[in-house]
Design an enzyme around this catalytic site. Structure first.
Site, PDB file in Angstrom:
ATOM      1  N   GLU A 116     -35.368   1.131 -36.657  1.00 10.82           N
ATOM      2  CA  GLU A 116     -36.372   0.664 -37.617  1.00 10.82           C
ATOM      3  C   GLU A 116     -37.567   0.024 -36.903  1.00 10.82           C
ATOM      4  O   GLU A 116     -38.358  -0.669 -37.533  1.00 10.82           O
ATOM      5  CB  GLU A 116     -35.764  -0.366 -38.588  1.00 10.82           C
ATOM      6  CG  GLU A 116     -34.553   0.102 -39.374  1.00 10.82           C
ATOM      7  CD  GLU A 116     -34.865   1.105 -40.488  1.00 10.82           C
ATOM      8  OE1 GLU A 116     -36.034   1.538 -40.587  1.00 10.82           O
ATOM      9  OE2 GLU A 116     -33.939   1.458 -41.226  1.00 10.82           O
ATOM     10  N   HIS A 140     -34.245  -7.553 -40.886  1.00  2.00           N
ATOM     11  CA  HIS A 140     -33.660  -6.618 -41.851  1.00  2.00           C
ATOM     12  C   HIS A 140     -32.152  -6.850 -41.897  1.00  2.00           C
ATOM     13  O   HIS A 140     -31.494  -6.823 -40.851  1.00  2.00           O
ATOM     14  CB  HIS A 140     -33.966  -5.180 -41.430  1.00  2.00           C
ATOM     15  CG  HIS A 140     -33.147  -4.149 -42.142  1.00  2.00           C
ATOM     16  ND1 HIS A 140     -33.019  -4.108 -43.520  1.00  2.00           N
ATOM     17  CD2 HIS A 140     -32.384  -3.129 -41.671  1.00  2.00           C
ATOM     18  CE1 HIS A 140     -32.232  -3.111 -43.847  1.00  2.00           C
ATOM     19  NE2 HIS A 140     -31.823  -2.499 -42.750  1.00  2.00           N
ATOM     20  N   HIS A 142     -28.344  -6.213 -44.283  1.00  2.86           N
ATOM     21  CA  HIS A 142     -27.645  -5.482 -45.351  1.00  2.86           C
ATOM     22  C   HIS A 142     -26.965  -6.499 -46.268  1.00  2.86           C
ATOM     23  O   HIS A 142     -25.744  -6.671 -46.242  1.00  2.86           O
ATOM     24  CB  HIS A 142     -26.633  -4.509 -44.752  1.00  2.86           C
ATOM     25  CG  HIS A 142     -27.267  -3.364 -44.021  1.00  2.86           C
ATOM     26  ND1 HIS A 142     -26.545  -2.341 -43.437  1.00  2.86           N
ATOM     27  CD2 HIS A 142     -28.583  -3.073 -43.787  1.00  2.86           C
ATOM     28  CE1 HIS A 142     -27.379  -1.471 -42.870  1.00  2.86           C
ATOM     29  NE2 HIS A 142     -28.610  -1.902 -43.069  1.00  2.86           N
ATOM     30  N   GLU A 170     -35.403 -23.668 -56.882  1.00  3.03           N
ATOM     31  CA  GLU A 170     -36.353 -23.659 -55.774  1.00  3.03           C
ATOM     32  C   GLU A 170     -36.739 -22.273 -55.262  1.00  3.03           C
ATOM     33  O   GLU A 170     -37.542 -22.147 -54.332  1.00  3.03           O
ATOM     34  CB  GLU A 170     -35.844 -24.567 -54.658  1.00  3.03           C
ATOM     35  CG  GLU A 170     -36.062 -26.013 -55.099  1.00  3.03           C
ATOM     36  CD  GLU A 170     -35.404 -27.056 -54.232  1.00  3.03           C
ATOM     37  OE1 GLU A 170     -35.359 -26.869 -53.004  1.00  3.03           O
ATOM     38  OE2 GLU A 170     -34.949 -28.063 -54.778  1.00  3.03           O
ATOM     39  N   HIS A 211     -29.854  -0.575 -49.920  1.00  3.19           N
ATOM     40  CA  HIS A 211     -29.865  -0.682 -48.454  1.00  3.19           C
ATOM     41  C   HIS A 211     -29.864  -2.143 -47.989  1.00  3.19           C
ATOM     42  O   HIS A 211     -29.036  -2.512 -47.166  1.00  3.19           O
ATOM     43  CB  HIS A 211     -31.078   0.080 -47.902  1.00  3.19           C
ATOM     44  CG  HIS A 211     -31.128   0.181 -46.416  1.00  3.19           C
ATOM     45  ND1 HIS A 211     -31.849   1.135 -45.744  1.00  3.19           N
ATOM     46  CD2 HIS A 211     -30.551  -0.574 -45.450  1.00  3.19           C
ATOM     47  CE1 HIS A 211     -31.705   0.980 -44.440  1.00  3.19           C
ATOM     48  NE2 HIS A 211     -30.919  -0.059 -44.233  1.00  3.19           N
TER      49      HIS A 211
HETATM   50  P1  13P Z   1     -30.247   0.214 -35.903  1.00  2.00           P
HETATM   51  O1  13P Z   1     -28.849   0.085 -35.327  1.00  2.00           O
HETATM   52  O2  13P Z   1     -30.997   1.368 -35.287  1.00  2.00           O
HETATM   53  O3  13P Z   1     -31.001  -1.090 -35.834  1.00  2.00           O
HETATM   54  O4  13P Z   1     -30.097   0.607 -37.439  1.00  2.00           O
HETATM   55  C1  13P Z   1     -29.405  -0.231 -38.320  1.00  2.00           C
HETATM   56  C2  13P Z   1     -29.992  -0.260 -39.687  1.00  2.00           C
HETATM   57  O5  13P Z   1     -29.691  -1.154 -40.449  1.00  2.00           O
HETATM   58  C3  13P Z   1     -30.950   0.803 -40.098  1.00  2.00           C
HETATM   59  O6  13P Z   1     -31.562   0.503 -41.300  1.00  2.00           O
HETATM   60 ZN    ZN Z   2     -30.404  -0.987 -42.484  1.00  2.00          ZN
END
Ligand code: 13P
Ligand code: ZN
Length: 276
Positions: A116, A140, A142, A170, A211
């Site tokens: 990413e 980023h 999950h 808040e 995602h």
């Molecule tokens: P990477 O291992 O390449 O960082 O990918 C993980 C991920 O969450 C892709 O959206």
């Molecule tokens: Zn991801």
């Protein structure tokens, strides 16, 4: 003294571990990048290695050309970062035209920055421009609550933002401009980078449907805190909805006047488009 002893590397690794402990990083899920200050580049330079080959990106961002970023590695696990930074993260330099990078430290044994990285870089460019250079972190994760929400709530900025604001007093203070929502897209390429960076003009936090979450901020604490707050609000929503027989027609909630009053008293400007 080693690279691993520098404060920004320690902060970077701590965030990876914090996110793993929250349950947001199964396997190699999630990634983190950090734009180094000039002082940090100076203190890190003695540890730089022979740069590897230039790698062309599918995106270009001129305002951050020549800058250095710490990045998690593609396919690397957040749970391993703290134990072995050299194998799991690295430092890259962006070229003078803002469309390629090369690795100058870490990412041992031929590893690469996160898949990413293009999304991160484009969003760094937008966030840095919007905040006069203050924003340095893109994260980023999950986050399960946000992913679950994206199955049962219409995929719009306004509807997501209003729900999240109403879940904890808040929230509106932590993300007064709201959250953006990107519909489901294939991860790891220029298309999701473009879609996210459009929303990054307005929002610090972006939902990637089915995602996870994509968050920007000036430092590790603020950025992790933003993701933590958004995700906690999502989890409260899901739990309250389940406790309410599956409906989100709740008996009690924070009114629009309440949201406005909170922002007024905290001296914060609310996104007017999202309050009635
Ligand atoms: P990477 O291992 O390449 O960082 O990918 C993980 C991920 O969450 C892709 O959206
Ligand atoms: Zn991801």
């Amino acid at each position: 003294m080693a690279m691993e002893d520098l404060a920004f590397i320690k902060g970077f690794c701590r965030l990876c571990d914090d996110g793993f402990k929250q349950g947001w990083h199964e396997r190699n899920g999630g990634n983190l990048t950090y734009r180094m200050t000039d002082d940090e580049v100076a203190e890190a330079k003695p540890f730089f290695e022979e740069p590897r080959e230039w790698v062309k990106m599918g995106v270009r961002g001129e305002n951050l050309a020549g800058q250095y970023f710490v990045s998690t590695g593609s396919g690397k696990y957040m749970r391993n970062v703290l134990e072995d930074p050299y194998a799991n993260i690295g430092i890259v330099e962006i070229n003078e035209t803002g469309d390629a990078f090369h690795i100058v430290w870490g990412l041992a044994n031929g590893a690469r920055p996160t898949s990413e990285f293009e999304s991160h870089y484009m969003n760094h460019c937008v966030a840095a421009a919007r905040t006069d250079g203050a924003d340095r972190v893109i994260y980023h994760a999950h986050t399960p609550g946000i992913i679950e929400m994206s199955f049962v709530v219409p995929l719009g900025d306004r509807v997501f933002t209003r729900i999240l604001w109403q879940m904890m007093t808040e929230c509106v203070v932590v993300f007064p401009t709201g959250v953006g929502v990107v519909p489901w897209m294939v991860p790891g390429g220029p298309a999701i980078a473009e879609a996210s960076s459009e929303l990054m003009q307005t929002y610090d936090a972006i939902v990637w449907a089915h995602h996870g979450l994509f968050a920007a901020g000036p430092d590790f604490d603020t950025t992790f805190g933003l993701a933590h707050t958004v995700e906690k609000a999502a989890e409260i929503y899901l739990a309250a909805r389940a406790a309410n027989g599956g409906s989100d027609d709740f008996l009690n909630k924070i009114s629009d006047k309440g949201l406005r009053d909170t922002c007024r008293d905290f001296g914060i400007k609310i996104n007017e488009a999202f309050v009635d």
